[in-house]
Write a protein that holds these residues in place. Structure first.
Motif, short mmCIF file in Angstrom:
data_model
loop_
_atom_site.label_atom_id
_atom_site.label_comp_id
_atom_site.label_asym_id
_atom_site.label_seq_id
_atom_site.Cartn_x
_atom_site.Cartn_y
_atom_site.Cartn_z
N GLU A 152 36.18 82.68 -20.36
CA GLU A 152 35.37 82.37 -21.53
C GLU A 152 34.33 81.05 -21.15
OE1 GLU A 152 38.10 81.35 -24.54
OE2 GLU A 152 38.51 83.16 -25.27
N PHE A 153 34.80 80.37 -20.23
CA PHE A 153 33.82 79.35 -19.67
C PHE A 153 32.69 79.84 -18.87
CE2 PHE A 153 33.23 75.98 -16.37
CZ PHE A 153 32.36 74.97 -17.23
N THR A 154 33.06 80.86 -18.03
CA THR A 154 32.00 81.29 -16.94
C THR A 154 32.10 82.38 -16.57
OG1 THR A 154 30.92 80.70 -15.04
CG2 THR A 154 33.21 79.96 -14.99
N GLU A 155 31.17 83.13 -16.07
CA GLU A 155 31.13 84.41 -15.13
C GLU A 155 30.78 84.27 -13.92
OE1 GLU A 155 32.40 87.29 -16.19
OE2 GLU A 155 32.75 86.62 -18.10
N ASN A 156 30.55 82.88 -13.40
CA ASN A 156 30.10 82.68 -12.07
C ASN A 156 31.34 82.57 -11.16
OD1 ASN A 156 29.38 81.18 -9.78
ND2 ASN A 156 27.74 80.41 -10.54
N LYS A 157 31.44 83.74 -10.36
CA LYS A 157 32.34 83.99 -9.31
C LYS A 157 32.76 82.69 -8.31
CE LYS A 157 31.84 89.01 -9.15
NZ LYS A 157 31.55 90.38 -8.10
N ASP A 158 31.37 81.99 -8.02
CA ASP A 158 31.98 80.81 -7.03
C ASP A 158 32.44 79.79 -7.70
OD1 ASP A 158 30.61 81.99 -4.92
OD2 ASP A 158 28.70 81.26 -5.17
N LEU A 159 32.29 79.58 -9.35
CA LEU A 159 32.86 78.58 -10.01
C LEU A 159 34.08 78.71 -10.46
CD1 LEU A 159 32.51 75.90 -11.67
CD2 LEU A 159 31.38 77.06 -13.42
N ILE A 160 34.38 80.16 -10.45
CA ILE A 160 35.64 80.51 -10.90
C ILE A 160 36.69 80.41 -9.81
CG2 ILE A 160 37.08 82.70 -11.51
CD1 ILE A 160 35.06 83.73 -13.03
N LYS A 161 36.26 80.66 -8.46
CA LYS A 161 37.22 80.40 -7.30
C LYS A 161 37.19 79.05 -7.30
CE LYS A 161 37.50 81.97 -2.60
NZ LYS A 161 38.34 80.51 -2.31
N THR A 162 36.23 78.18 -7.27
CA THR A 162 36.43 76.81 -7.29
C THR A 162 37.63 76.31 -8.17
OG1 THR A 162 34.13 76.72 -6.59
CG2 THR A 162 35.32 74.41 -6.57
N ILE A 163 37.58 76.39 -9.36
CA ILE A 163 38.46 76.11 -10.44
C ILE A 163 39.64 76.52 -10.14
CG2 ILE A 163 39.31 76.57 -13.04
CD1 ILE A 163 36.40 76.80 -13.75
N ILE A 164 40.01 77.85 -9.55
CA ILE A 164 41.15 78.31 -9.06
C ILE A 164 41.66 77.47 -7.93
CG2 ILE A 164 42.39 80.05 -7.85
CD1 ILE A 164 40.88 82.03 -9.48
N ASP A 165 40.98 77.07 -6.95
CA ASP A 165 41.12 76.19 -5.90
C ASP A 165 41.32 74.78 -6.11
OD1 ASP A 165 40.56 77.97 -3.79
OD2 ASP A 165 38.37 77.18 -3.48
N PHE A 166 40.67 74.12 -7.36
CA PHE A 166 41.28 72.84 -7.92
C PHE A 166 42.93 73.16 -8.58
CE2 PHE A 166 41.76 70.45 -11.75
CZ PHE A 166 41.64 69.18 -11.33
N MET A 167 43.07 74.08 -9.24
CA MET A 167 44.32 74.37 -9.77
C MET A 167 45.39 74.68 -8.52
SD MET A 167 43.25 77.16 -12.63
CE MET A 167 44.89 77.69 -13.08
N LYS A 168 45.03 75.28 -7.34
CA LYS A 168 46.07 75.41 -6.28
C LYS A 168 46.20 73.88 -5.69
CE LYS A 168 44.70 80.22 -4.88
NZ LYS A 168 44.04 80.75 -3.77
N GLN A 199 28.64 71.50 -11.16
CA GLN A 199 30.15 71.78 -11.57
C GLN A 199 31.01 72.17 -10.34
OE1 GLN A 199 29.75 74.49 -14.69
NE2 GLN A 199 29.44 73.03 -16.20
N ILE A 200 30.38 73.00 -9.52
CA ILE A 200 31.18 73.42 -8.50
C ILE A 200 31.37 72.17 -7.40
CG2 ILE A 200 31.20 74.78 -6.14
CD1 ILE A 200 29.87 76.90 -7.48
N LYS A 201 30.41 71.33 -7.25
CA LYS A 201 30.64 70.14 -6.41
C LYS A 201 31.50 69.16 -6.95
CE LYS A 201 26.05 70.66 -4.46
NZ LYS A 201 24.65 69.98 -4.09
N ILE A 202 31.44 68.95 -8.34
CA ILE A 202 32.33 67.99 -8.80
C ILE A 202 33.91 68.57 -8.79
CG2 ILE A 202 33.22 67.25 -11.22
CD1 ILE A 202 30.44 67.20 -12.14
N LEU A 203 33.93 69.65 -8.71
CA LEU A 203 35.46 70.11 -8.37
C LEU A 203 35.73 70.20 -7.09
CD1 LEU A 203 35.38 73.45 -10.73
CD2 LEU A 203 36.87 71.42 -10.88
N GLU A 204 34.76 70.54 -6.19
CA GLU A 204 35.11 70.30 -4.60
C GLU A 204 35.46 68.82 -4.40
OE1 GLU A 204 31.57 71.95 -3.10
OE2 GLU A 204 32.15 73.80 -2.66
N GLN A 205 34.78 67.92 -4.96
CA GLN A 205 35.08 66.46 -4.86
C GLN A 205 36.40 66.22 -5.15
OE1 GLN A 205 32.44 62.78 -6.11
NE2 GLN A 205 33.58 63.59 -7.80
N SER A 206 36.84 66.68 -6.20
CA SER A 206 38.31 66.55 -6.49
C SER A 206 39.32 66.86 -5.77
CB SER A 206 38.57 66.82 -7.99
OG SER A 206 37.84 65.78 -8.83
N ILE A 207 38.97 68.34 -5.15
CA ILE A 207 39.82 69.17 -4.32
C ILE A 207 39.89 68.36 -2.99
CG2 ILE A 207 40.32 71.24 -2.91
CD1 ILE A 207 38.64 72.57 -5.28
#
Length: 254
Positions: A152-168, A199-207
């Motif tokens: 619901e938040f995004t259809e961007n595959k790269d952003l989806i994968k980064t969110i999942i990486d953050f969860m992992k 947004q991807i970079k922000i998540l990568e920073q936390s990961i």
């Protein structure tokens, strides 16, 4: 209401048990889900190519009436009912009817693809109880909910994968992301930037830093200049090969 989903092959529509009697409303709804496209494609219609999106199908009231063994008025009333309830949208002209299933991805996608597990249990051991199955089903339901929030938040595959990486990463540091925490994280991510690349970079920073939360980009952090001592990685016993997440490219994680 039951949650989760099952795989249902489109070949079921060729079975006489599916088509021999007058359709029920529930059967007609499932029939629509089986008929719409599972991916974007162009089809030949009326002498030209027409683009048909994922979750859409070019049909006709007449065709649906004959298929479901209903009158045309009943078929149109049923489509109107689905549309008024937000389940589909449809447009009709003198040549065709285009049906679009709203939130089609919710019905067809999942955040986790389970791998088969080989059993090494001895024949003399007692079988696993239904409790294990229930726990597994509850876990899958929770994962499905997280998937829905992300889609619901995004259809961007790269952003989806980064969110999942953050969860992992959160799983690795023994701080798993709850449904509530995921919603909060997504809202904050949207507040920090509307740009998906940022947004991807922000998540990568936390990961990269093994941070539980997300924060504005900082100079010298991963996703900015790429510089980091890796001290936090050693603190959480993360292998050096796992320091830099793969946020782009590769297969779709969903």
């Amino acid at each position: 209401m039951a949650e989760g989903w099952i795989k249902l092959h489109r070949g079921i529509t060729n079975n006489p048990l599916w088509t021999q009697d007058v359709f029920s409303r529930g059967q007609a709804w499932v029939d629509l889900l089986l008929m719409v496209n599972h991916e974007d494609k162009k089809i030949l219609f009326d002498g030209g190519l027409v683009e048909c999106k994922r979750g859409e199908r070019i049909l006709s009231i007449r065709h649906l009436s004959e298929r479901w063994k209903w009158s045309r008025d009943k078929t149109k009333r049923f489509l109107d009912l689905l549309q008024s309830d937000g389940m589909i949208t449809y447009k009709t002209d003198h040549k065709k009817t285009i049906v679009n299933v709203v939130n089609y991805s919710v019905y067809q996608d999942t955040i986790i693809q389970e791998k088969p597990v080989k059993s090494h249990r001895k024949a003399t051991e007692k079988p696993l109880t239904d409790t294990n199955k229930n726990e597994k089903n509850e876990k899958n339901d929770k994962e499905d909910k997280k998937y829905i929030y992300i889609r619901e938040f995004t259809e961007n595959k790269d952003l989806i994968k980064t969110i999942i990486d953050f969860m992992k990463m959160r799983e690795k540091i023994k701080k798993p992301v709850t449904d509530r925490a995921l919603k909060s994280m997504i809202n904050k991510l949207n507040e920090l930037s509307k740009d998906e690349s940022i947004q991807i970079k922000i998540l990568e920073q936390s990961i990269f830093n093994c941070w539980q939360g997300i924060f504005p980009l900082k100079e010298g952090s991963y996703g900015s200049t790429g510089q980091n001592t890796g001290a936090d990685k050693k603190k959480y016993n993360v292998k050096p090969s796992e320091w830099k997440p793969k946020a782009t490219g590769g297969d779709d994680p969903i």
